[in-house]
Write a protein that holds these residues in place. Structure first.
Motif, PDB file in Angstrom:
ATOM      1  N   ALA A  53       0.838  -1.197   0.000  1.00 31.47           N
ATOM      2  CA  ALA A  53       0.000   0.000   0.000  1.00 31.47           C
ATOM      3  C   ALA A  53       0.875   1.250   0.000  1.00 31.47           C
ATOM      4  O   ALA A  53       1.985   1.255   0.553  1.00 31.47           O
ATOM      5  CB  ALA A  53      -0.905   0.000   1.223  1.00 31.47           C
ATOM      6  N   PRO A  54       0.403   2.338  -0.609  1.00 27.30           N
ATOM      7  CA  PRO A  54       1.142   3.596  -0.572  1.00 27.30           C
ATOM      8  C   PRO A  54       1.440   4.008   0.865  1.00 27.30           C
ATOM      9  O   PRO A  54       0.587   3.905   1.747  1.00 27.30           O
ATOM     10  CB  PRO A  54       0.189   4.584  -1.253  1.00 27.30           C
ATOM     11  CG  PRO A  54      -0.665   3.731  -2.143  1.00 27.30           C
ATOM     12  CD  PRO A  54      -0.844   2.450  -1.397  1.00 27.30           C
ATOM     13  N   VAL A  55       2.666   4.479   1.098  1.00 27.70           N
ATOM     14  CA  VAL A  55       3.109   4.842   2.442  1.00 27.70           C
ATOM     15  C   VAL A  55       3.017   6.358   2.614  1.00 27.70           C
ATOM     16  O   VAL A  55       3.734   7.109   1.944  1.00 27.70           O
ATOM     17  CB  VAL A  55       4.556   4.381   2.694  1.00 27.70           C
ATOM     18  CG1 VAL A  55       4.983   4.728   4.121  1.00 27.70           C
ATOM     19  CG2 VAL A  55       4.711   2.891   2.424  1.00 27.70           C
ATOM     20  N   PRO A  56       2.137   6.849   3.495  1.00 30.34           N
ATOM     21  CA  PRO A  56       2.005   8.302   3.703  1.00 30.34           C
ATOM     22  C   PRO A  56       3.067   8.810   4.663  1.00 30.34           C
ATOM     23  O   PRO A  56       3.739   8.041   5.355  1.00 30.34           O
ATOM     24  CB  PRO A  56       0.610   8.423   4.324  1.00 30.34           C
ATOM     25  CG  PRO A  56       0.457   7.151   5.107  1.00 30.34           C
ATOM     26  CD  PRO A  56       1.172   6.084   4.316  1.00 30.34           C
ATOM     27  N   LEU A  57       3.212  10.128   4.712  1.00 31.03           N
ATOM     28  CA  LEU A  57       4.067  10.802   5.686  1.00 31.03           C
ATOM     29  C   LEU A  57       3.154  11.547   6.654  1.00 31.03           C
ATOM     30  O   LEU A  57       2.395  12.420   6.241  1.00 31.03           O
ATOM     31  CB  LEU A  57       5.019  11.782   4.992  1.00 31.03           C
ATOM     32  CG  LEU A  57       5.926  12.631   5.892  1.00 31.03           C
ATOM     33  CD1 LEU A  57       6.804  11.760   6.780  1.00 31.03           C
ATOM     34  CD2 LEU A  57       6.796  13.563   5.046  1.00 31.03           C
ATOM     35  N   ALA A  58       3.197  11.182   7.905  1.00 31.07           N
ATOM     36  CA  ALA A  58       2.278  11.730   8.901  1.00 31.07           C
ATOM     37  C   ALA A  58       2.321  13.257   8.924  1.00 31.07           C
ATOM     38  O   ALA A  58       3.390  13.863   8.942  1.00 31.07           O
ATOM     39  CB  ALA A  58       2.619  11.185  10.286  1.00 31.07           C
ATOM     40  N   GLY A  59       1.134  13.857   8.899  1.00 28.07           N
ATOM     41  CA  GLY A  59       1.020  15.299   9.005  1.00 28.07           C
ATOM     42  C   GLY A  59       1.239  16.052   7.714  1.00 28.07           C
ATOM     43  O   GLY A  59       1.162  17.285   7.696  1.00 28.07           O
ATOM     44  N   VAL A  60       1.526  15.330   6.624  1.00 29.19           N
ATOM     45  CA  VAL A  60       1.793  15.978   5.339  1.00 29.19           C
ATOM     46  C   VAL A  60       0.804  15.450   4.309  1.00 29.19           C
ATOM     47  O   VAL A  60       0.815  14.267   3.966  1.00 29.19           O
ATOM     48  CB  VAL A  60       3.242  15.723   4.878  1.00 29.19           C
ATOM     49  CG1 VAL A  60       3.500  16.437   3.553  1.00 29.19           C
ATOM     50  CG2 VAL A  60       4.232  16.174   5.938  1.00 29.19           C
ATOM     51  N   GLN A  61      -0.082  16.338   3.838  1.00 25.55           N
ATOM     52  CA  GLN A  61      -1.097  15.957   2.859  1.00 25.55           C
ATOM     53  C   GLN A  61      -1.258  17.050   1.818  1.00 25.55           C
ATOM     54  O   GLN A  61      -1.469  18.216   2.151  1.00 25.55           O
ATOM     55  CB  GLN A  61      -2.445  15.698   3.546  1.00 25.55           C
ATOM     56  CG  GLN A  61      -2.466  14.455   4.435  1.00 25.55           C
ATOM     57  CD  GLN A  61      -3.830  14.215   5.035  1.00 25.55           C
ATOM     58  OE1 GLN A  61      -4.427  15.108   5.629  1.00 25.55           O
ATOM     59  NE2 GLN A  61      -4.351  13.000   4.897  1.00 25.55           N
ATOM     60  N   ALA A  62      -1.154  16.652   0.555  1.00 24.35           N
ATOM     61  CA  ALA A  62      -1.359  17.572  -0.557  1.00 24.35           C
ATOM     62  C   ALA A  62      -2.855  17.687  -0.849  1.00 24.35           C
ATOM     63  O   ALA A  62      -3.654  16.871  -0.379  1.00 24.35           O
ATOM     64  CB  ALA A  62      -0.618  17.059  -1.782  1.00 24.35           C
ATOM     65  N   PRO A  63      -3.286  18.675  -1.634  1.00 23.16           N
ATOM     66  CA  PRO A  63      -4.708  18.808  -1.970  1.00 23.16           C
ATOM     67  C   PRO A  63      -5.279  17.580  -2.678  1.00 23.16           C
ATOM     68  O   PRO A  63      -6.470  17.322  -2.598  1.00 23.16           O
ATOM     69  CB  PRO A  63      -4.735  20.037  -2.888  1.00 23.16           C
ATOM     70  CG  PRO A  63      -3.533  20.823  -2.500  1.00 23.16           C
ATOM     71  CD  PRO A  63      -2.490  19.809  -2.143  1.00 23.16           C
ATOM     72  N   GLU A  64      -4.430  16.813  -3.370  1.00 24.21           N
ATOM     73  CA  GLU A  64      -4.891  15.637  -4.106  1.00 24.21           C
ATOM     74  C   GLU A  64      -4.969  14.384  -3.229  1.00 24.21           C
ATOM     75  O   GLU A  64      -5.377  13.319  -3.695  1.00 24.21           O
ATOM     76  CB  GLU A  64      -3.937  15.358  -5.276  1.00 24.21           C
ATOM     77  CG  GLU A  64      -3.836  16.485  -6.282  1.00 24.21           C
ATOM     78  CD  GLU A  64      -2.768  17.533  -5.937  1.00 24.21           C
ATOM     79  OE1 GLU A  64      -2.511  18.423  -6.767  1.00 24.21           O
ATOM     80  OE2 GLU A  64      -2.180  17.439  -4.823  1.00 24.21           O
ATOM     81  N   ASN A  65      -4.570  14.490  -1.958  1.00 26.34           N
ATOM     82  CA  ASN A  65      -4.542  13.326  -1.081  1.00 26.34           C
ATOM     83  C   ASN A  65      -5.945  12.725  -0.921  1.00 26.34           C
ATOM     84  O   ASN A  65      -6.893  13.436  -0.568  1.00 26.34           O
ATOM     85  CB  ASN A  65      -3.987  13.718   0.291  1.00 26.34           C
ATOM     86  CG  ASN A  65      -3.714  12.526   1.171  1.00 26.34           C
ATOM     87  OD1 ASN A  65      -4.621  11.812   1.583  1.00 26.34           O
ATOM     88  ND2 ASN A  65      -2.454  12.305   1.486  1.00 26.34           N
ATOM     89  N   PRO A  66      -6.114  11.421  -1.172  1.00 24.78           N
ATOM     90  CA  PRO A  66      -7.452  10.813  -1.117  1.00 24.78           C
ATOM     91  C   PRO A  66      -8.013  10.667   0.293  1.00 24.78           C
ATOM     92  O   PRO A  66      -9.184  10.325   0.454  1.00 24.78           O
ATOM     93  CB  PRO A  66      -7.223   9.436  -1.747  1.00 24.78           C
ATOM     94  CG  PRO A  66      -5.781   9.144  -1.489  1.00 24.78           C
ATOM     95  CD  PRO A  66      -5.081  10.459  -1.584  1.00 24.78           C
ATOM     96  N   TYR A  67      -7.190  10.915   1.303  1.00 24.89           N
ATOM     97  CA  TYR A  67      -7.632  10.760   2.689  1.00 24.89           C
ATOM     98  C   TYR A  67      -7.929  12.095   3.381  1.00 24.89           C
ATOM     99  O   TYR A  67      -8.130  12.133   4.585  1.00 24.89           O
ATOM    100  CB  TYR A  67      -6.572  10.007   3.501  1.00 24.89           C
ATOM    101  CG  TYR A  67      -6.232   8.649   2.947  1.00 24.89           C
ATOM    102  CD1 TYR A  67      -7.213   7.691   2.739  1.00 24.89           C
ATOM    103  CD2 TYR A  67      -4.920   8.327   2.625  1.00 24.89           C
ATOM    104  CE1 TYR A  67      -6.904   6.438   2.225  1.00 24.89           C
ATOM    105  CE2 TYR A  67      -4.591   7.077   2.111  1.00 24.89           C
ATOM    106  CZ  TYR A  67      -5.590   6.137   1.916  1.00 24.89           C
ATOM    107  OH  TYR A  67      -5.280   4.900   1.404  1.00 24.89           O
ATOM    108  N   LEU A  68      -7.991  13.173   2.640  1.00 25.16           N
ATOM    109  CA  LEU A  68      -8.234  14.483   3.254  1.00 25.16           C
ATOM    110  C   LEU A  68      -9.597  14.538   3.956  1.00 25.16           C
ATOM    111  O   LEU A  68      -9.728  15.098   5.049  1.00 25.16           O
ATOM    112  CB  LEU A  68      -8.161  15.583   2.196  1.00 25.16           C
ATOM    113  CG  LEU A  68      -6.800  16.222   1.928  1.00 25.16           C
ATOM    114  CD1 LEU A  68      -6.931  17.289   0.856  1.00 25.16           C
ATOM    115  CD2 LEU A  68      -6.180  16.805   3.180  1.00 25.16           C
ATOM    116  N   ASN A  69     -10.603  14.004   3.299  1.00 24.47           N
ATOM    117  CA  ASN A  69     -11.954  13.984   3.883  1.00 24.47           C
ATOM    118  C   ASN A  69     -12.407  15.353   4.380  1.00 24.47           C
ATOM    119  O   ASN A  69     -12.951  15.493   5.477  1.00 24.47           O
ATOM    120  CB  ASN A  69     -12.019  12.966   5.032  1.00 24.47           C
ATOM    121  CG  ASN A  69     -11.815  11.551   4.546  1.00 24.47           C
ATOM    122  OD1 ASN A  69     -12.297  11.174   3.484  1.00 24.47           O
ATOM    123  ND2 ASN A  69     -11.081  10.767   5.319  1.00 24.47           N
TER     124      ASN A  69
END
Length: 392
Positions: free
Chosen positions: A182-198
């Protein structure tokens, strides 16, 4: 190194310091030139470019009958005269790149003839359903609407790790392009395209994720480098994090890379030894408007204790000596592209540099014509004293 709260990798604190070439490094020299024509396409591939408009763009009309061989945003030296080069998301954003298949190309540059030959390659895919969110295609071939892959390394087992800008995520692929986890995220860092922004606010700008990805010389660590500043950090500071391949997680250590201007961006980063990296920093100009395209040697040991890594200018890509007139250019060679996103260390004084030609949109070499994918070799004016593992 210090703890996660204080670990920083950065550039010199002021442009005045950075602009002064330190003792030991003067003007670098162009030693090789080759180019792949902009209008090169993957034989027998699917149509592409249906969402970018008809154009013409620098004299090129769309859509295209096949997939363009373009957008080199990462490179792996295979040490046999060939290179793996990574195409990014396609045409610049999620909305217009759903018909661009993410791909690694195998190329062979010949600086004697000035030509680059495409030997083949492989598409990226997720047949084992490792991605937990919806993909664009039912066949699970990955597209530029799924990820924006901008950096690539190959590790000891022959698999590839890639840095993505949309998450940003680390992505692990087999030697043939199959996603392995699975894609590995970096905690606390999310771009506008991030699918988990919710509905949450992103902490990073669009297309400002992992532009660089370093394979540590120890073979155990990766160091992804963001292109943009994370919310709450000093403007112009970029996070350079440490990822442990054995444990499969981030260690919590990070450095901060400070740009010379908040309008600049990084293009790529590679290891020289355990503490030192080469980094491309560039402005957004092209052609005559290009003013800042440089390679820096950065040191994570922060010898001046300013909370930023030390930085040494080793090559100005807009001012390379060209005594042999390589490529048909004059005695001073310019690499005047908007996006310069590929570095490979060839020996202790020579680096390969490639551009991302943003086909068909960029025209840094000749106004009104789409840029080729250029491959150059640059000899530094002094040795790096690199760890031999960085050359493997």
């Amino acid at each position: 190194m210090v703890t996660a709260a204080a670990l920083t990798l950065g550039l010199a604190a002021t442009p005045a310091v950075a602009d002064r070439a330190p003792a030991g490094f003067g003007q670098a020299t162009l030693t090789g030139f080759a180019a792949l024509p902009a209008t090169t396409f993957v034989p027998g591939s699917e149509p592409s470019g249906s969402a970018i408009g008809a154009g013409p763009f620098n004299g090129v009309t769309a859509p295209f009958a096949h997939q363009p061989v373009q957008g080199f945003s990462g490179v792996v030296n295979r040490h046999d005269g060939t290179y793996d080069v990574l195409s990014d998301n396609g045409y610049g954003n999620k909305a217009n790149s759903a018909d661009f298949l993410l791909r690694v190309h195998r190329v062979k540059p010949d600086t004697r003839t000035g030509k680059v030959t495409v030997l083949g390659g492989f598409n990226l895919s997720d047949p084992d359903h490792k991605v937990p969110f919806a993909l664009t295609r039912a066949d699970r071939k990955l597209t530029g609407a799924d990820f924006d892959v901008e950096s690539i390394v190959r590790v000891a087992d022959g698999t590839y790790w890639m840095g993505d800008e949309f998450g940003p995520f680390l992505l692990h692929f087999s030697a043939t392009g199959r996603l392995l986890q699975a894609p590995v995220p970096l905690a606390g860092v999310q771009a506008p395209e991030n699918p988990y922004l919710n509905g949450a606010q992103p902490t990073l700008g669009s297309s400002k994720g992992f532009e660089g990805l370093v394979r540590g010389v120890d073979g155990r660590h990766l160091y992804p480098l963001t292109e943009g500043t994370v919310t709450g950090d000093t403007p112009g500071d970029l996070r350079f994090s440490e990822f442990d391949l054995c444990k499969g997680r981030y260690t919590g250590k990070r450095f901060v890379y400070r740009l010379e201007s908040t309008s600049n961006a990084i293009g790529d980063a590679i290891a020289v030894d355990r503490h030192r990296f080469l980094v491309v920093e560039r402005d957004g100009g092209q052609g005559d408007t290009a003013k800042f395209k440089r390679i820096y040697l950065v040191d994570t040991r922060d010898r001046d204790d300013d909370g930023l890594v030390d930085k040494t200018l080793v090559a100005d890509l807009l001012d390379l000596a060209n005594p042999k007139g390589l490529g048909g250019f004059g005695t001073t060679f310019r690499f005047p592209f908007q996006t310069i996103e590929d570095l490979a260390l060839l020996d202790d004084r020579t680096v390969a540099v490639l551009n991302d030609n943003n086909f068909p949109f960029s025209s840094g070499r000749t106004p009104g014509k789409p840029d080729d994918n250029e491959f150059i070799t640059v000899r530094l004016s002094a040795p790096l004293h690199a760890d031999q593992r960085a050359l493997r």
